[in-house]
Design a protein around this motif. Structure first.
Motif, PDB file in Angstrom:
ATOM      1  N   MET A   1     -38.230 -90.422  79.172  1.00  0.00           N
ATOM      2  CA  MET A   1     -37.135 -89.742  78.500  1.00  0.00           C
ATOM      3  C   MET A   1     -37.133 -89.376  77.252  1.00  0.00           C
ATOM      4  O   MET A   1     -38.020 -90.100  76.397  1.00  0.00           O
ATOM      5  N   GLU A   2     -36.777 -88.348  76.899  1.00  0.00           N
ATOM      6  CA  GLU A   2     -37.033 -87.536  75.512  1.00  0.00           C
ATOM      7  C   GLU A   2     -35.905 -88.060  74.693  1.00  0.00           C
ATOM      8  O   GLU A   2     -34.562 -87.846  75.127  1.00  0.00           O
ATOM      9  N   ARG A   3     -36.158 -88.472  73.273  1.00  0.00           N
ATOM     10  CA  ARG A   3     -35.064 -88.814  72.361  1.00  0.00           C
ATOM     11  C   ARG A   3     -34.832 -87.270  71.475  1.00  0.00           C
ATOM     12  O   ARG A   3     -35.734 -86.626  71.318  1.00  0.00           O
ATOM     13  N   LYS A   4     -33.541 -87.069  71.625  1.00  0.00           N
ATOM     14  CA  LYS A   4     -33.128 -85.788  71.000  1.00  0.00           C
ATOM     15  C   LYS A   4     -33.279 -86.006  69.301  1.00  0.00           C
ATOM     16  O   LYS A   4     -32.303 -86.842  69.040  1.00  0.00           O
ATOM     17  N   ILE A   5     -33.838 -85.387  68.435  1.00  0.00           N
ATOM     18  CA  ILE A   5     -33.751 -85.396  67.172  1.00  0.00           C
ATOM     19  C   ILE A   5     -33.520 -83.891  66.405  1.00  0.00           C
ATOM     20  O   ILE A   5     -34.185 -83.070  67.015  1.00  0.00           O
ATOM     21  N   VAL A   6     -32.485 -83.660  65.684  1.00  0.00           N
ATOM     22  CA  VAL A   6     -31.907 -82.556  65.545  1.00  0.00           C
ATOM     23  C   VAL A   6     -31.876 -82.643  63.860  1.00  0.00           C
ATOM     24  O   VAL A   6     -31.240 -83.521  63.192  1.00  0.00           O
ATOM     25  N   GLU A   7     -32.452 -81.739  63.019  1.00  0.00           N
ATOM     26  CA  GLU A   7     -32.506 -81.439  61.580  1.00  0.00           C
ATOM     27  C   GLU A   7     -31.146 -80.883  61.427  1.00  0.00           C
ATOM     28  O   GLU A   7     -31.128 -79.470  61.567  1.00  0.00           O
TER      29      GLU A   7
END
Ligand SMILES: [Zn+2]
Length: 273
Positions: A1-7
């Motif tokens: 699973m990919e963790r979403k990280i948003v700047e």
């Protein structure tokens, strides 16, 4: 699973806990502030380290397990929490943590990540570890170096809930105090409607100091601050005696509440004033 990280702003990241909850990382010239730690899902510690090499301050919007469960992933860093929510940290024993994460993943997992398998979750659940806690208080300011972040105590969703006002990027990190859904239906751990109304009045009195909200769940972007006015209206309707609460079931939360604008507010009829 990919963790979403948003700047979401310069040196400001929304770190999604696999769509279950949101954490926020704010970097200054000298220190970085991590707000909330998620449920205890890895590899959060590596991901934070890849975003900033500054010494970390870890502070919690409130003591619920989906915001505090990952504190132990940062050994040597004290997790700062409002004293009125400290009992949540004390209750978060190994047995409690295990039961919580199993149940959380079983109930919320399929709603937020329908494609994920049991094996996917197993791979990211980190074993329980002890965390060290300290306290923070209303009005306290974290100086990150060219970036000051202020604590605002906002009892409601829990008695020790706080918001964080980032003066530099003009953001208000609200945790679960201003999501699209608010739970006030667990007294005495949640406040009365009247007390929550006071908390959001306190936030709205300072609306000239922020342009958007960083919410604890359900979004991967900066939210509009009109969520706060929706709760002002909702609480005014309840306090005026003109609300017609109905049974609401949004797939995750079931209970008596009202809808108003973009928000749902669940409350207890015996805990209004
Ligand atoms: Zn919560």
């Amino acid at each position: 699973m990919e963790r979403k990280i948003v700047e979401i702003a310069p040196r400001t990241w929304l770190i999604s806990d696999y769509l279950l909850a949101n954490m926020f990382l704010l970097e200054g010239d000298e220190k970085a502030l991590l707000i909330d730690a998620g449920s205890g899902l890895g590899p959060l510690e590596e991901q934070v380290k890849s975003l900033t090499d500054k010494p970390l301050i870890l502070a919690l919007t409130h003591g619920h397990a989906d915001h505090l469960g990952g504190c132990h992933l940062f050994p040597g860093v004290k997790s700062l929490i409002h004293p009125e929510d400290m009992f949540f940290a004390e209750e978060f024993t190994e047995a409690y943590a295990q039961e919580f994460i199993d149940n959380y993943v079983k109930t919320r997992g399929p709603v937020r990540n329908p494609e994920a398998t049991d094996e996917d979750w197993k791979q990211i659940i980190r074993p329980y570890g002890p965390a060290e806690y300290g306290t923070l208080e209303d009005g306290e300011v974290f100086e990150l170096g060219g970036r000051a972040v202020e604590v605002i105590h906002t009892p409601g969703h829990s008695m020790g809930s706080v918001c964080f006002l980032d003066h530099k990027e003009r953001l208000l990190v609200t945790g679960d105090t201003v999501n699209d859904c608010l739970l006030l239906n667990f007294p005495p751990h949640t406040s009365t409607v009247a007390q929550y109304h006071e908390s959001i009045q306190k936030l709205w009195a300072r609306e000239g100091e922020y342009d958007g909200l960083c919410q604890g769940h359900d979004t991967l972007t900066i939210a509009d601050k009109s969520f706060i006015t929706d709760y002002l209206t909702a609480t005014e309707i309840i306090l005026s005696g003109q609300a017609s609460p109905q049974e609401i079931d949004d797939g995750i939360h079931k209970g008596l509440g009202i809808r108003c604008g973009k928000v749902r507010l669940y409350y207890d009829l015996n805990s209004i004033r």
